[in-house]
Scaffold this motif. Sequence first.
Motif, PDB file in Angstrom:
ATOM      1  N   GLN A 238       0.830  -1.204   0.000  1.00 56.04           N
ATOM      2  CA  GLN A 238       0.000   0.000   0.000  1.00 56.04           C
ATOM      3  C   GLN A 238       0.864   1.252   0.000  1.00 56.04           C
ATOM      4  O   GLN A 238       0.571   2.221  -0.703  1.00 56.04           O
ATOM      5  CB  GLN A 238      -0.937   0.000   1.207  1.00 56.04           C
ATOM      6  CG  GLN A 238      -2.115  -0.925   1.069  1.00 56.04           C
ATOM      7  CD  GLN A 238      -3.071  -0.802   2.232  1.00 56.04           C
ATOM      8  OE1 GLN A 238      -2.688  -0.448   3.340  1.00 56.04           O
ATOM      9  NE2 GLN A 238      -4.333  -1.111   1.996  1.00 56.04           N
ATOM     10  N   ASP A 239       1.931   1.253   0.806  1.00 51.48           N
ATOM     11  CA  ASP A 239       2.842   2.390   0.828  1.00 51.48           C
ATOM     12  C   ASP A 239       3.486   2.600  -0.533  1.00 51.48           C
ATOM     13  O   ASP A 239       3.621   3.736  -1.002  1.00 51.48           O
ATOM     14  CB  ASP A 239       3.936   2.180   1.887  1.00 51.48           C
ATOM     15  CG  ASP A 239       3.388   2.235   3.303  1.00 51.48           C
ATOM     16  OD1 ASP A 239       2.259   2.739   3.493  1.00 51.48           O
ATOM     17  OD2 ASP A 239       4.096   1.763   4.219  1.00 51.48           O
ATOM     18  N   ILE A 240       3.878   1.524  -1.178  1.00 48.22           N
ATOM     19  CA  ILE A 240       4.504   1.619  -2.503  1.00 48.22           C
ATOM     20  C   ILE A 240       3.521   2.188  -3.515  1.00 48.22           C
ATOM     21  O   ILE A 240       3.883   3.062  -4.315  1.00 48.22           O
ATOM     22  CB  ILE A 240       5.033   0.241  -2.947  1.00 48.22           C
ATOM     23  CG1 ILE A 240       6.259  -0.147  -2.121  1.00 48.22           C
ATOM     24  CG2 ILE A 240       5.375   0.239  -4.440  1.00 48.22           C
ATOM     25  CD1 ILE A 240       6.718  -1.566  -2.326  1.00 48.22           C
ATOM     26  N   SER A 241       2.282   1.722  -3.499  1.00 51.37           N
ATOM     27  CA  SER A 241       1.300   2.231  -4.456  1.00 51.37           C
ATOM     28  C   SER A 241       1.002   3.706  -4.193  1.00 51.37           C
ATOM     29  O   SER A 241       0.823   4.485  -5.135  1.00 51.37           O
ATOM     30  CB  SER A 241       0.025   1.398  -4.413  1.00 51.37           C
ATOM     31  OG  SER A 241      -0.621   1.545  -3.174  1.00 51.37           O
ATOM     32  N   GLN A 242       0.986   4.118  -2.928  1.00 48.81           N
ATOM     33  CA  GLN A 242       0.756   5.521  -2.603  1.00 48.81           C
ATOM     34  C   GLN A 242       1.927   6.370  -3.103  1.00 48.81           C
ATOM     35  O   GLN A 242       1.717   7.434  -3.695  1.00 48.81           O
ATOM     36  CB  GLN A 242       0.585   5.698  -1.097  1.00 48.81           C
ATOM     37  CG  GLN A 242       0.320   7.131  -0.675  1.00 48.81           C
ATOM     38  CD  GLN A 242       0.190   7.277   0.828  1.00 48.81           C
ATOM     39  OE1 GLN A 242       0.330   6.301   1.561  1.00 48.81           O
ATOM     40  NE2 GLN A 242      -0.058   8.478   1.280  1.00 48.81           N
ATOM     41  N   LEU A 243       3.142   5.902  -2.876  1.00 44.37           N
ATOM     42  CA  LEU A 243       4.314   6.631  -3.357  1.00 44.37           C
ATOM     43  C   LEU A 243       4.339   6.688  -4.885  1.00 44.37           C
ATOM     44  O   LEU A 243       4.738   7.702  -5.468  1.00 44.37           O
ATOM     45  CB  LEU A 243       5.596   5.984  -2.830  1.00 44.37           C
ATOM     46  CG  LEU A 243       5.867   6.164  -1.336  1.00 44.37           C
ATOM     47  CD1 LEU A 243       7.080   5.337  -0.920  1.00 44.37           C
ATOM     48  CD2 LEU A 243       6.071   7.625  -1.007  1.00 44.37           C
ATOM     49  N   GLN A 244       3.903   5.624  -5.531  1.00 46.22           N
ATOM     50  CA  GLN A 244       3.872   5.591  -6.996  1.00 46.22           C
ATOM     51  C   GLN A 244       2.881   6.638  -7.521  1.00 46.22           C
ATOM     52  O   GLN A 244       3.181   7.335  -8.483  1.00 46.22           O
ATOM     53  CB  GLN A 244       3.481   4.198  -7.486  1.00 46.22           C
ATOM     54  CG  GLN A 244       3.584   4.017  -8.976  1.00 46.22           C
ATOM     55  CD  GLN A 244       5.005   4.051  -9.480  1.00 46.22           C
ATOM     56  OE1 GLN A 244       5.921   3.630  -8.785  1.00 46.22           O
ATOM     57  NE2 GLN A 244       5.202   4.558 -10.668  1.00 46.22           N
ATOM     58  N   SER A 245       1.724   6.750  -6.874  1.00 45.77           N
ATOM     59  CA  SER A 245       0.746   7.747  -7.319  1.00 45.77           C
ATOM     60  C   SER A 245       1.268   9.165  -7.072  1.00 45.77           C
ATOM     61  O   SER A 245       1.083  10.057  -7.913  1.00 45.77           O
ATOM     62  CB  SER A 245      -0.599   7.539  -6.624  1.00 45.77           C
ATOM     63  OG  SER A 245      -0.491   7.796  -5.244  1.00 45.77           O
ATOM     64  N   GLU A 246       1.943   9.383  -5.948  1.00 49.47           N
ATOM     65  CA  GLU A 246       2.547  10.692  -5.683  1.00 49.47           C
ATOM     66  C   GLU A 246       3.630  11.006  -6.715  1.00 49.47           C
ATOM     67  O   GLU A 246       3.747  12.154  -7.168  1.00 49.47           O
ATOM     68  CB  GLU A 246       3.140  10.742  -4.282  1.00 49.47           C
ATOM     69  CG  GLU A 246       2.105  10.760  -3.178  1.00 49.47           C
ATOM     70  CD  GLU A 246       2.729  10.717  -1.795  1.00 49.47           C
ATOM     71  OE1 GLU A 246       3.974  10.843  -1.673  1.00 49.47           O
ATOM     72  OE2 GLU A 246       1.967  10.554  -0.825  1.00 49.47           O
TER      73      GLU A 246
END
Length: 115
Positions: free
Chosen positions: A62-70
């Motif tokens: 989840q953290d990785i996907s959030q960072l990817q969207s940012e």
Amino acid sequence: MSQATQKQPAREEQRQVQTVRSQIEKKFTRGEKYLIALIAIVIVVTAVLMVSNYASMYGQEQDISQLQSELNQQQQHNEGLEHQVSELSDPERILEIAQENGMELNEDNVTVLQP
């Protein structure tokens, strides 16, 4: 009397059979019980560790996907700024602003820089 003597050996055989059966009926020794308990504890601990690892992996995903969207949003913002820089650094626009402020173009002093 013969029947009474015949019944006594039969009873003795039944007692012997019962004593043998009572000794055989013990399922597990104390060491085997400890070993079974140890194996059960190891299985439970392993299962708990696996579940906690999967939960940790899920949180990291989840953290990785959030960072990817940012990161994607920042890249879009950067592209917009680059487009704005290219529009603002257009030579025709600069010449127009310079002429509005009273400057004149002198072809002898023009130096072309290449990036």
